[in-house]
Design a protein around this motif. Structure first.
Motif, PDB file in Angstrom:
ATOM      1  N   GLU A 236      16.686   0.890   5.563  1.00  0.00           N
ATOM      2  CA  GLU A 236      17.251   0.886   4.613  1.00  0.00           C
ATOM      3  C   GLU A 236      16.993   0.014   3.707  1.00  0.00           C
ATOM      4  O   GLU A 236      16.471  -0.474   2.444  1.00  0.00           O
ATOM      5  CB  GLU A 236      18.683   1.275   4.232  1.00  0.00           C
ATOM      6  N   TYR A 237      17.587  -1.877   4.618  1.00  0.00           N
ATOM      7  CA  TYR A 237      17.231  -2.496   4.338  1.00  0.00           C
ATOM      8  C   TYR A 237      16.239  -3.413   4.269  1.00  0.00           C
ATOM      9  O   TYR A 237      15.380  -3.905   3.244  1.00  0.00           O
ATOM     10  CB  TYR A 237      17.701  -3.520   5.787  1.00  0.00           C
ATOM     11  N   LEU A 238      14.548  -3.042   5.249  1.00  0.00           N
ATOM     12  CA  LEU A 238      13.900  -2.845   4.806  1.00  0.00           C
ATOM     13  C   LEU A 238      13.229  -2.417   3.416  1.00  0.00           C
ATOM     14  O   LEU A 238      12.239  -3.361   3.068  1.00  0.00           O
ATOM     15  CB  LEU A 238      12.627  -2.991   6.428  1.00  0.00           C
ATOM     16  N   ARG A 239      13.259  -1.304   2.927  1.00  0.00           N
ATOM     17  CA  ARG A 239      12.509  -0.635   1.907  1.00  0.00           C
ATOM     18  C   ARG A 239      13.210  -1.381   0.950  1.00  0.00           C
ATOM     19  O   ARG A 239      12.721  -0.921   0.134  1.00  0.00           O
ATOM     20  CB  ARG A 239      13.573   0.689   2.206  1.00  0.00           C
ATOM     21  N   ASP A 240      14.447  -1.736   1.048  1.00  0.00           N
ATOM     22  CA  ASP A 240      15.435  -2.145  -0.453  1.00  0.00           C
ATOM     23  C   ASP A 240      14.239  -3.611  -0.762  1.00  0.00           C
ATOM     24  O   ASP A 240      14.258  -4.038  -1.625  1.00  0.00           O
ATOM     25  CB  ASP A 240      16.595  -2.596  -0.250  1.00  0.00           C
ATOM     26  N   ARG A 241      14.045  -4.288   1.080  1.00  0.00           N
ATOM     27  CA  ARG A 241      13.480  -5.076   0.706  1.00  0.00           C
ATOM     28  C   ARG A 241      11.499  -4.949   0.494  1.00  0.00           C
ATOM     29  O   ARG A 241      11.227  -6.078  -0.870  1.00  0.00           O
ATOM     30  CB  ARG A 241      12.927  -6.153   1.693  1.00  0.00           C
ATOM     31  N   LEU A 242      11.301  -4.088   0.697  1.00  0.00           N
ATOM     32  CA  LEU A 242       9.926  -4.224  -0.070  1.00  0.00           C
ATOM     33  C   LEU A 242       9.870  -3.408  -1.483  1.00  0.00           C
ATOM     34  O   LEU A 242       8.998  -3.629  -2.526  1.00  0.00           O
ATOM     35  CB  LEU A 242       9.357  -2.601   0.583  1.00  0.00           C
TER      36      LEU A 242
END
Length: 244
Positions: A236-242
């Protein structure tokens, strides 16, 4: 210290846990930027770092497999991880044995046929040793492989159980392991419940085998909940960053 002192009449262990309680697990992924995947885990006071490189070109052409990826595992224990300050090389007999256990555990789980003519390297480093080293390494390697995007059929979650004064106990620490407590390490695939590894270094009475195995399997499912939560949070963290 005798076994009787490892378990109080109230059913509490040396570290205050009850017989069926796991040690506290703290874990995170993507901790090493130079690796394709990495993870750090603390199970009680046992601390392990896992780094995964690959899939990449095989280091030696004679090792190349045309139909699948080659899996290589290297295991090392830091000299300062125990009170003995004993330095072990990667060719130490015990280290090689641990690496073999871990490689054999993951070979049926990683979809190596999707990655022919390549090599996957798993490096494991123990920074602090307080029991449960094999299970800690397997759990750390699982997260690092997922972090690297290596295709697998399922998580591999490991936990140990033993028997103190005829009472099955979960997730042994170093003091319990070093007191001649029978110990069984189990690794399972949580979705199917399939057992992928069973390893025991001391003798256990046959009457206690079923209950100890069942307790270890229950511990694996508890470990899976923790690891899955960590992986989902990181995703979820990586998705939010993208998306930002």
């Amino acid at each position: 210290m005798s076994r009787l002192e490892l378990l109080t009449p109230e059913g509490l262990r040396i570290d205050g846990r009850r017989a069926n309680e796991l040690r506290r697990i703290t874990a995170k992924t993507s901790v090493f930027s130079q690796a394709d995947g990495s993870a750090y885990i603390e199970q009680g006071n046992t601390k392990c770092l896992a780094a995964v490189y690959g899939p990449r070109e095989a280091r030696y052409r004679q090792q190349l497999q045309s139909d699948r990826a080659l899996l290589n595992v290297e295991f090392n224990v830091a000299p300062f991880s125990t009170s003995e300050r004993k330095k072990r090389s990667k060719n130490d007999k015990r280290s090689l044995e641990m690496a073999t256990f871990i490689r054999q555990t993951f070979e049926p789980v990683i979809l190596t046929k999707q990655l022919p003519k390549s090599q996957i390297d798993i490096y494991l480093q123990i920074f602090q040793h307080d029991g449960g080293v094999l299970q800690c390494c397997i759990n750390a390697a699982t997260m690092a492989l997922i972090d690297a995007g290596i295709p697998m059929i399922d998580y591999v979650c490991a936990c140990s159980a033993g028997c103190i004064d005829k009472v099955p106990v979960l997730d042994l620490n170093n003091l319990e392991e070093s007191s001649d407590t029978p110990e069984l390490t189990v690794a399972i695939l949580p979705r199917t419940g399939k057992v992928n590894l069973v390893e025991m270094e001391s003798r256990l009475h046959i009457e206690k085998l079923e209950s100890v195995t069942e307790l270890a399997s229950q511990g694996c499912m508890q470990v899976h909940k923790v690891l899955d939560s960590v992986i989902r949070e990181n995703t979820e963290y990586l998705r939010d960053r993208l998306n930002t």
